[in-house]
Design a protein around this motif. Structure first.
Motif, PDB file in Angstrom:
ATOM      1  N   LYS A  15      35.595  40.973  30.467  1.00 55.33           N
ATOM      2  CA  LYS A  15      34.791  39.886  31.032  1.00 55.33           C
ATOM      3  C   LYS A  15      33.982  40.359  32.240  1.00 55.33           C
ATOM      4  CE  LYS A  15      33.463  35.630  31.025  1.00 55.33           C
ATOM      5  NZ  LYS A  15      32.510  35.181  30.046  1.00 55.33           N
ATOM      6  N   VAL A  16      34.555  41.258  33.037  1.00 59.02           N
ATOM      7  CA  VAL A  16      33.825  41.804  34.181  1.00 59.02           C
ATOM      8  C   VAL A  16      32.591  42.554  33.683  1.00 59.02           C
ATOM      9  CG1 VAL A  16      33.907  43.580  35.997  1.00 59.02           C
ATOM     10  CG2 VAL A  16      35.767  41.920  35.789  1.00 59.02           C
ATOM     11  N   ARG A  17      32.763  43.351  32.640  1.00 55.37           N
ATOM     12  CA  ARG A  17      31.628  44.109  32.081  1.00 55.37           C
ATOM     13  C   ARG A  17      30.564  43.171  31.528  1.00 55.37           C
ATOM     14  NH1 ARG A  17      35.530  48.417  29.363  1.00 55.37           N
ATOM     15  NH2 ARG A  17      35.752  49.807  31.140  1.00 55.37           N
ATOM     16  N   GLU A  18      31.011  42.125  30.824  1.00 53.39           N
ATOM     17  CA  GLU A  18      30.059  41.159  30.264  1.00 53.39           C
ATOM     18  C   GLU A  18      29.277  40.449  31.354  1.00 53.39           C
ATOM     19  OE1 GLU A  18      32.277  38.424  27.863  1.00 53.39           O
ATOM     20  OE2 GLU A  18      32.760  39.934  26.349  1.00 53.39           O
ATOM     21  N   ILE A  21      29.441  41.728  37.176  1.00 54.59           N
ATOM     22  CA  ILE A  21      29.805  41.584  38.592  1.00 54.59           C
ATOM     23  C   ILE A  21      30.194  42.955  39.142  1.00 54.59           C
ATOM     24  CG2 ILE A  21      31.439  40.537  40.217  1.00 54.59           C
ATOM     25  CD1 ILE A  21      31.533  38.106  38.393  1.00 54.59           C
ATOM     26  N   GLU A  22      29.653  43.280  40.289  1.00 49.38           N
ATOM     27  CA  GLU A  22      29.887  44.586  40.911  1.00 49.38           C
ATOM     28  C   GLU A  22      31.230  44.606  41.650  1.00 49.38           C
ATOM     29  OE1 GLU A  22      27.825  47.219  40.632  1.00 49.38           O
ATOM     30  OE2 GLU A  22      26.451  46.054  39.377  1.00 49.38           O
ATOM     31  N   MET A  23      31.796  45.819  41.779  1.00 51.14           N
ATOM     32  CA  MET A  23      33.098  46.002  42.414  1.00 51.14           C
ATOM     33  C   MET A  23      33.154  45.462  43.852  1.00 51.14           C
ATOM     34  SD  MET A  23      36.257  46.918  42.074  1.00 51.14           S
ATOM     35  CE  MET A  23      36.433  47.959  40.650  1.00 51.14           C
ATOM     36  N   PRO A  24      32.131  45.681  44.694  1.00 50.55           N
ATOM     37  CA  PRO A  24      32.220  45.138  46.062  1.00 50.55           C
ATOM     38  C   PRO A  24      32.400  43.613  46.088  1.00 50.55           C
ATOM     39  CG  PRO A  24      30.472  46.761  45.944  1.00 50.55           C
ATOM     40  CD  PRO A  24      30.946  46.524  44.535  1.00 50.55           C
ATOM     41  N   ARG A  25      31.725  42.916  45.204  1.00 46.39           N
ATOM     42  CA  ARG A  25      31.877  41.452  45.151  1.00 46.39           C
ATOM     43  C   ARG A  25      33.289  41.076  44.717  1.00 46.39           C
ATOM     44  NH1 ARG A  25      29.211  37.057  41.249  1.00 46.39           N
ATOM     45  NH2 ARG A  25      30.079  35.233  42.271  1.00 46.39           N
ATOM     46  N   ILE A  26      33.818  41.785  43.722  1.00 47.19           N
ATOM     47  CA  ILE A  26      35.177  41.525  43.251  1.00 47.19           C
ATOM     48  C   ILE A  26      36.171  41.777  44.377  1.00 47.19           C
ATOM     49  CG2 ILE A  26      36.992  42.283  41.656  1.00 47.19           C
ATOM     50  CD1 ILE A  26      34.702  43.020  39.675  1.00 47.19           C
ATOM     51  N   MET A  27      36.022  42.902  45.075  1.00 49.68           N
ATOM     52  CA  MET A  27      36.929  43.245  46.171  1.00 49.68           C
ATOM     53  C   MET A  27      36.881  42.184  47.267  1.00 49.68           C
ATOM     54  SD  MET A  27      36.094  47.362  46.235  1.00 49.68           S
ATOM     55  CE  MET A  27      36.395  47.478  47.964  1.00 49.68           C
ATOM     56  N   ASN A  28      35.682  41.733  47.593  1.00 52.74           N
ATOM     57  CA  ASN A  28      35.524  40.720  48.634  1.00 52.74           C
ATOM     58  C   ASN A  28      36.143  39.395  48.209  1.00 52.74           C
ATOM     59  OD1 ASN A  28      34.509  39.699  51.132  1.00 52.74           O
ATOM     60  ND2 ASN A  28      32.853  38.721  49.978  1.00 52.74           N
ATOM     61  N   PHE A  29      35.907  38.971  46.963  1.00 54.63           N
ATOM     62  CA  PHE A  29      36.406  37.684  46.483  1.00 54.63           C
ATOM     63  C   PHE A  29      37.931  37.669  46.392  1.00 54.63           C
ATOM     64  CE2 PHE A  29      37.480  34.429  43.366  1.00 54.63           C
ATOM     65  CZ  PHE A  29      36.697  33.369  43.788  1.00 54.63           C
ATOM     66  N   LEU A  30      38.494  38.767  45.854  1.00 57.46           N
ATOM     67  CA  LEU A  30      39.952  38.823  45.669  1.00 57.46           C
ATOM     68  C   LEU A  30      40.689  39.323  46.910  1.00 57.46           C
ATOM     69  CD1 LEU A  30      40.142  40.301  42.058  1.00 57.46           C
ATOM     70  CD2 LEU A  30      40.344  37.906  42.738  1.00 57.46           C
ATOM     71  N   LYS A  31      39.931  39.854  47.868  1.00 60.06           N
ATOM     72  CA  LYS A  31      40.514  40.436  49.079  1.00 60.06           C
ATOM     73  C   LYS A  31      41.513  41.541  48.705  1.00 60.06           C
ATOM     74  CE  LYS A  31      39.923  36.220  51.798  1.00 60.06           C
ATOM     75  NZ  LYS A  31      38.872  35.722  50.998  1.00 60.06           N
ATOM     76  N   LYS A  32      41.059  42.421  47.842  1.00 62.27           N
ATOM     77  CA  LYS A  32      41.866  43.544  47.356  1.00 62.27           C
ATOM     78  C   LYS A  32      41.044  44.820  47.440  1.00 62.27           C
ATOM     79  CE  LYS A  32      45.344  41.031  45.815  1.00 62.27           C
ATOM     80  NZ  LYS A  32      46.647  41.081  46.448  1.00 62.27           N
ATOM     81  N   THR A  33      41.745  45.957  47.464  1.00 65.92           N
ATOM     82  CA  THR A  33      41.066  47.245  47.466  1.00 65.92           C
ATOM     83  C   THR A  33      40.653  47.596  46.039  1.00 65.92           C
ATOM     84  OG1 THR A  33      43.081  48.519  47.090  1.00 65.92           O
ATOM     85  CG2 THR A  33      42.500  48.039  49.401  1.00 65.92           C
ATOM     86  N   GLU A  34      39.787  48.594  45.924  1.00 69.07           N
ATOM     87  CA  GLU A  34      39.361  49.030  44.600  1.00 69.07           C
ATOM     88  C   GLU A  34      40.546  49.538  43.788  1.00 69.07           C
ATOM     89  OE1 GLU A  34      36.055  51.905  42.434  1.00 69.07           O
ATOM     90  OE2 GLU A  34      36.051  51.723  44.612  1.00 69.07           O
ATOM     91  N   ALA A  35      41.454  50.251  44.434  1.00 67.96           N
ATOM     92  CA  ALA A  35      42.642  50.773  43.735  1.00 67.96           C
ATOM     93  C   ALA A  35      43.504  49.630  43.205  1.00 67.96           C
ATOM     94  CB  ALA A  35      43.452  51.664  44.662  1.00 67.96           C
TER      95      ALA A  35
END
Length: 143
Positions: A15-18, A21-35
């Motif tokens: 779903k992310v690929r579809e 949404i870029e990783m920085p936005r995901i990290m900011n929204f979830l408040k999680k690191t890329e790892a």
């Protein structure tokens, strides 16, 4: 889509690929690191709070996958429904759901099983506990 074996991380990645949404936005929204996010992609299950945040971010109800699994693979038996309905209303403050809701995806999945010869109508009735009249209505409507 098979609802029997749900690997939620793989579905989230798809779903992310579809959605693009870029990783920085995901990290900011979830408040999680890329790892941590990459670890979620490899995880077959996630905590409900995290799954709720993914559902909001990706605008997709990931919980529905589990509801469909329950409808297909763990429907309550007739005796259990009657026994639990009266007990649940007296002992629990949780809502009691009187009917299974079959989505169009579930109906299509079941009809495809019959049309391709993977299952007979009787096998579907026995395995998924779908009432005979309901199944035959679906078959007649979708001819």
């Amino acid at each position: 889509m098979m609802f029997k074996d749900i690997h939620i991380g793989k579905l989230i990645v798809r779903k992310v690929r579809e959605s693009g949404i870029e990783m920085p936005r995901i990290m900011n929204f979830l408040k999680k690191t890329e790892a941590e996010i990459l670890a979620m992609y490899d995880s077959p299950d996630l905590e409900t709070g995290i799954l709720l945040r993914w559902s909001k971010l990706l605008e997709y109800d990931f919980f529905r996958l589990y509801s469909q699994h329950l409808i297909l693979y763990a429907p309550p038996s007739g005796a259990d429904k009657k026994k639990n309905a009266s007990r649940n209303t007296e002992e629990s403050g949780l809502p009691v759901f009187r009917k299974n809701i079959y989505t169009q995806q579930i109906i299509s999945f079941i009809l495809e099983q019959i049309q391709t010869g993977k299952k007979t109508p009787n096998q579907v009735i026995q395995e998924y506990k779908i009432p005979k009249t309901t199944l035959y209505k679906w078959i007649s409507k979708n001819k």
